[in-house]
Design a protein around this motif. Structure first.
Motif, short mmCIF file in Angstrom:
data_model
loop_
_atom_site.label_atom_id
_atom_site.label_comp_id
_atom_site.label_asym_id
_atom_site.label_seq_id
_atom_site.Cartn_x
_atom_site.Cartn_y
_atom_site.Cartn_z
N UNK A 9 104.04 7.13 -88.41
CA UNK A 9 104.19 8.27 -87.50
C UNK A 9 102.92 8.50 -86.69
N UNK A 10 103.09 8.71 -85.39
CA UNK A 10 101.97 9.06 -84.51
C UNK A 10 102.52 9.83 -83.32
N UNK A 11 101.64 10.53 -82.64
CA UNK A 11 102.01 11.26 -81.43
C UNK A 11 101.81 10.36 -80.22
N UNK B 286 102.04 -4.69 -81.64
CA UNK B 286 102.03 -5.56 -82.83
C UNK B 286 100.90 -5.22 -83.81
N UNK B 287 99.76 -4.77 -83.26
CA UNK B 287 98.65 -4.38 -84.12
C UNK B 287 99.02 -3.17 -84.97
N UNK B 288 99.72 -2.22 -84.37
CA UNK B 288 100.16 -1.04 -85.11
C UNK B 288 101.19 -1.43 -86.18
N UNK B 289 102.09 -2.33 -85.82
CA UNK B 289 103.11 -2.75 -86.78
C UNK B 289 102.49 -3.40 -88.01
N UNK B 290 101.40 -4.11 -87.79
CA UNK B 290 100.72 -4.78 -88.90
C UNK B 290 99.74 -3.86 -89.61
N UNK B 291 99.65 -2.60 -89.17
CA UNK B 291 98.74 -1.61 -89.74
C UNK B 291 97.27 -2.04 -89.63
N UNK B 292 96.98 -2.84 -88.60
CA UNK B 292 95.59 -3.22 -88.36
C UNK B 292 94.86 -2.11 -87.59
N UNK B 293 95.61 -1.22 -87.00
CA UNK B 293 95.07 -0.02 -86.37
C UNK B 293 96.06 1.11 -86.63
N UNK C 277 95.93 4.72 -85.09
CA UNK C 277 95.52 5.92 -84.37
C UNK C 277 96.51 7.05 -84.58
N UNK C 278 96.00 8.26 -84.48
CA UNK C 278 96.87 9.41 -84.66
C UNK C 278 97.71 9.72 -83.44
#
Length: 263
Positions: free
Chosen positions: A3-5, A35-42, A44-45
């Motif tokens: 979850x993020x805004x 893809x970076x977010x999907x891999x939880x490598x970043x 951000x809120x």
């Protein structure tokens, strides 16, 4: 995913203000970030989308002849709108990724990410471009600082890229078939005061200028001028797609092809 805004500012000023929030991240076309977010490598809120900012879109020509491209302009738009002003740049954009990537990815996002195998860094460095941000102007020679590393400060946004138009130019890319990134890509641009040669996809330090080739081509803009010149294999990327020696060899091959095509 998690979850993020997400915020969608309509102006550069609003985007810059939103990026001051803790744990905020700029979002261009999202071709690398998602893809970076999907891999939880970043994680951000909040994501600050730049794709809806009209003043960061489009291609135009300045009074001095430079081609100005908004930071949120997609690869597909560059391919279409820059063709009349800077054909080599438009051709480069037309071969990035596939149609889905070209219709979402942006020039500002690519340059901000500075992937070591991306195409736009070679065009910007090879053209001696100026990267315009919300705060300052950065010469391409000062902007690229290593793999995935640039001169951008936290919260700084690429609003525009200005390309001086050369007499002739060409980009040659040896494509990695799966990703469509450059296994090695070389951008050659001939200006009235000399030649610039920028190489992407080859070095562990990211995009770089091949100064020995520049000097030789400034004196004689033919493939013959490159005979006997070699890029050292030390520091070249070595992976399952190609050894360091292979990439070093490809730099010379693609440079000769670019010179022949430009001529």
């Amino acid at each position: 995913m998690y979850a993020f805004e997400i915020e969608r500012p309509a102006t550069i000023a609003d985007a810059v203000a939103a990026l001051q929030a803790e744990d905020a991240q700029a979002l261009g076309g999202g071709q690398t970030l998602i893809p970076t977010l999907k891999a939880r490598l970043a994680m951000p809120g909040s994501l600050i989308s730049l794709s809806g900012i009209g003043e960061m879109q489009g291609v135009c020509q300045d009074d001095d002849g430079s081609v100005c491209i908004g930071g949120a302009t997609t690869h597909a738009a560059v391919a279409g709108q820059a063709a009349a002003h800077y054909p080599a740049l438009a051709a480069l954009a037309s071969h990035i990724g596939d149609p889905a990537v070209r219709n979402r990815g942006t020039i500002g996002g690519s340059l901000a990410n500075n992937d070591p195998s991306a195409c736009y860094p070679a065009a910007a460095l090879g053209s001696g471009a100026t990267i315009m941000t919300n705060a300052r102007k950065i010469a391409a020679d000062d902007y690229f600082q290593g793999m995935f590393t640039t001169a951008l400060d936290a919260g700084e946004v690429i609003t525009e890229v200005r390309f001086p138009v050369p007499v002739v130019a060409n980009y040659q890319k040896f494509v990695q078939p799966a990703s469509r990134f450059a296994l090695v890509g070389v951008f050659v641009a001939k200006y009235a005061d000399g030649v610039r040669v920028a190489v992407t996809g080859a070095s562990e330090e990211g995009v770089f200028r091949w100064t020995e080739a520049e000097a030789a081509l400034t004196a004689n803009f033919t493939g013959d001028a490159l005979e006997g010149l070699n890029v050292p294999e030390e520091g070249m990327i070595a992976d399952l797609h190609g050894s360091a020696a292979y990439r070093a060899h490809l730099v010379g091959v693609m440079t000769k092809r670019a010179v022949a095509a430009a001529s």
